[in-house]
Design a protein around this motif. Structure first.
Motif, PDB file in Angstrom:
ATOM      1  N   PRO A 232       1.252  -1.046   0.077  1.00  0.00           N
ATOM      2  CA  PRO A 232      -0.148  -0.449   0.001  1.00  0.00           C
ATOM      3  C   PRO A 232       1.136   1.235   0.221  1.00  0.00           C
ATOM      4  CG  PRO A 232       0.208  -0.769   2.158  1.00  0.00           C
ATOM      5  CD  PRO A 232       0.756  -1.809   1.454  1.00  0.00           C
ATOM      6  N   LEU A 233      -0.067   1.948  -0.462  1.00  0.00           N
ATOM      7  CA  LEU A 233       1.093   3.597  -0.137  1.00  0.00           C
ATOM      8  C   LEU A 233       1.153   4.001   1.662  1.00  0.00           C
ATOM      9  CD1 LEU A 233      -1.274   5.731  -2.360  1.00  0.00           C
ATOM     10  CD2 LEU A 233       0.928   5.027  -2.962  1.00  0.00           C
ATOM     11  N   THR A 234       2.701   4.186   1.398  1.00  0.00           N
ATOM     12  CA  THR A 234       2.954   4.979   2.950  1.00  0.00           C
ATOM     13  C   THR A 234       1.701   6.511   3.158  1.00  0.00           C
ATOM     14  OG1 THR A 234       3.905   7.280   2.159  1.00  0.00           O
ATOM     15  CG2 THR A 234       5.401   4.854   2.507  1.00  0.00           C
ATOM     16  N   GLU A 235       1.747   6.684   4.562  1.00  0.00           N
ATOM     17  CA  GLU A 235       0.756   7.516   4.749  1.00  0.00           C
ATOM     18  C   GLU A 235       1.277   9.297   4.434  1.00  0.00           C
ATOM     19  OE1 GLU A 235       0.615  10.770   8.707  1.00  0.00           O
ATOM     20  OE2 GLU A 235       1.250   8.358   9.156  1.00  0.00           O
ATOM     21  N   ILE A 236       2.315   9.258   3.585  1.00  0.00           N
ATOM     22  CA  ILE A 236       3.061  10.277   2.962  1.00  0.00           C
ATOM     23  C   ILE A 236       2.519  10.016   1.390  1.00  0.00           C
ATOM     24  CG2 ILE A 236       5.159  11.301   1.186  1.00  0.00           C
ATOM     25  CD1 ILE A 236       6.317  11.108   4.143  1.00  0.00           C
ATOM     26  N   GLY A 237       2.651   8.975   1.200  1.00  0.00           N
ATOM     27  CA  GLY A 237       2.102   8.409  -0.578  1.00  0.00           C
ATOM     28  C   GLY A 237      -0.118   8.857  -0.564  1.00  0.00           C
TER      29      GLY A 237
ATOM     30  N   ILE B  54      -3.342   2.155  -8.116  1.00  0.00           N
ATOM     31  CA  ILE B  54      -4.959   2.590  -7.833  1.00  0.00           C
ATOM     32  C   ILE B  54      -5.339   3.375  -5.786  1.00  0.00           C
ATOM     33  CG2 ILE B  54      -6.918   0.981  -6.780  1.00  0.00           C
ATOM     34  CD1 ILE B  54      -6.592  -0.678  -8.727  1.00  0.00           C
ATOM     35  N   GLU B  55      -4.489   2.860  -5.705  1.00  0.00           N
ATOM     36  CA  GLU B  55      -4.387   3.863  -4.348  1.00  0.00           C
ATOM     37  C   GLU B  55      -4.324   5.732  -4.297  1.00  0.00           C
ATOM     38  OE1 GLU B  55      -2.533   2.450  -0.881  1.00  0.00           O
ATOM     39  OE2 GLU B  55      -4.254   1.282  -0.698  1.00  0.00           O
ATOM     40  N   SER B  56      -2.944   5.020  -5.936  1.00  0.00           N
ATOM     41  CA  SER B  56      -2.456   6.639  -5.869  1.00  0.00           C
ATOM     42  C   SER B  56      -3.385   7.755  -6.610  1.00  0.00           C
ATOM     43  CB  SER B  56      -1.002   6.418  -6.888  1.00  0.00           C
ATOM     44  OG  SER B  56      -0.416   5.838  -6.175  1.00  0.00           O
ATOM     45  N   ILE B  57      -4.313   6.585  -7.621  1.00  0.00           N
ATOM     46  CA  ILE B  57      -5.156   7.451  -8.108  1.00  0.00           C
ATOM     47  C   ILE B  57      -6.430   7.449  -7.940  1.00  0.00           C
ATOM     48  CG2 ILE B  57      -6.151   5.656  -9.637  1.00  0.00           C
ATOM     49  CD1 ILE B  57      -4.692   9.567 -10.856  1.00  0.00           C
ATOM     50  N   GLN B  58      -7.306   6.712  -7.068  1.00  0.00           N
ATOM     51  CA  GLN B  58      -8.399   6.742  -6.371  1.00  0.00           C
ATOM     52  C   GLN B  58      -8.558   8.304  -5.956  1.00  0.00           C
ATOM     53  OE1 GLN B  58     -10.157   3.015  -6.871  1.00  0.00           O
ATOM     54  NE2 GLN B  58     -11.825   5.152  -6.734  1.00  0.00           N
ATOM     55  N   PRO B  59      -8.027   8.764  -5.297  1.00  0.00           N
ATOM     56  CA  PRO B  59      -9.023  10.098  -4.566  1.00  0.00           C
ATOM     57  C   PRO B  59      -9.314  10.832  -5.708  1.00  0.00           C
ATOM     58  CG  PRO B  59      -7.120   9.636  -3.322  1.00  0.00           C
ATOM     59  CD  PRO B  59      -6.893   8.604  -4.575  1.00  0.00           C
ATOM     60  N   LEU B  60      -8.475  10.802  -7.249  1.00  0.00           N
ATOM     61  CA  LEU B  60      -9.510  11.967  -8.574  1.00  0.00           C
ATOM     62  C   LEU B  60     -10.417  10.785  -8.746  1.00  0.00           C
ATOM     63  CD1 LEU B  60      -9.121  13.911 -10.319  1.00  0.00           C
ATOM     64  CD2 LEU B  60      -7.365  12.839 -11.371  1.00  0.00           C
ATOM     65  N   ALA B  61     -10.575   9.348  -9.135  1.00  0.00           N
ATOM     66  CA  ALA B  61     -11.428   8.492  -9.653  1.00  0.00           C
ATOM     67  C   ALA B  61     -12.545   9.042  -8.563  1.00  0.00           C
ATOM     68  CB  ALA B  61     -10.578   7.076 -10.302  1.00  0.00           C
ATOM     69  N   ASN B  62     -12.842   8.886  -7.561  1.00  0.00           N
ATOM     70  CA  ASN B  62     -13.757   9.605  -6.930  1.00  0.00           C
ATOM     71  C   ASN B  62     -14.567  11.324  -6.831  1.00  0.00           C
ATOM     72  OD1 ASN B  62     -13.769   7.187  -5.727  1.00  0.00           O
ATOM     73  ND2 ASN B  62     -12.556   7.533  -4.036  1.00  0.00           N
TER      74      ASN B  62
END
Length: 179
Positions: A20-25, A53-61
């Motif tokens: 997964p992404l780190t907190e910074i990620g 996926i976690e990197s782009i999910q906030p934008l997709a949402n």
């Protein structure tokens, strides 16, 4: 004119597909979402790796878009063996695109995977597409469009990183937007 925003994933906890992404990620992913919120994005395609996926999910949402997952965007496997001199071996693959180590794929094979997706995107109806992938695969795609893009350029990529590929009058150009 067609635009592809090529995104390298945000900072992650590791290299495994489920890292997964780190907190910074996660904070970087929110920054990416804010950055892209001013661009009329029509389509998002991502590596199936969790960090992508976690990197782009906030934008997709934010845009109410579905993230299309494509296994051809996974990171390139250099070798199935644990190579102690992997960095040196990786450097060699930027100079000789056909070098292939045990259980891995050549730079040319990996480049062809992502190039196939890019060509499909340039042919579809969406004017602004985001492709989320990994550093080595991203570098190989950029090398396709500019053979001078090499190992040192790969080393200078950041997490995240964003390049804009532009198709205009049947010519593809690119520029770095984020570092």
């Amino acid at each position: 004119m067609k635009n592809i925003y090529l995104v390298r994933h945000c900072e992650a906890e590791g290299q495994h597909p489920e890292s997964p992404l780190t907190e910074i990620g996660h904070k970087q992913a929110l920054e990416l979402s804010r950055y892209f919120s001013q661009i009329n994005i029509h389509h998002i395609i991502s590596s199936p790796y969790k960090r992508a996926i976690e990197s782009i999910q906030p934008l997709a949402n934010r845009l109410n878009l579905k993230v299309e997952v494509n296994k051809n965007l996974t990171e390139r496997v250099l070798s199935s063996n644990n190579l102690t001199d992997w960095l040196h071996k990786l450097k060699l693959t930027f100079d000789d695109m056909e070098i292939k180590y045990e259980g891995g794929e050549s730079s040319q094979e990996a480049m062809n995977r992502i190039l196939e997706i890019v060509e499909e995107v340039f042919e579809n109806e969406a004017n602004n597409t985001i492709i989320v992938t990994h550093g080595n695969l991203m570098s190989l795609l950029l090398k396709h469009y500019n053979n001078n893009f090499g190992f040192d350029d790969w080393k200078n990529l950041t997490n995240p990183d964003v390049y804009l590929l532009k198709l205009e009058n049947r010519k593809v150009t690119y520029k770095r937007l984020w570092k």
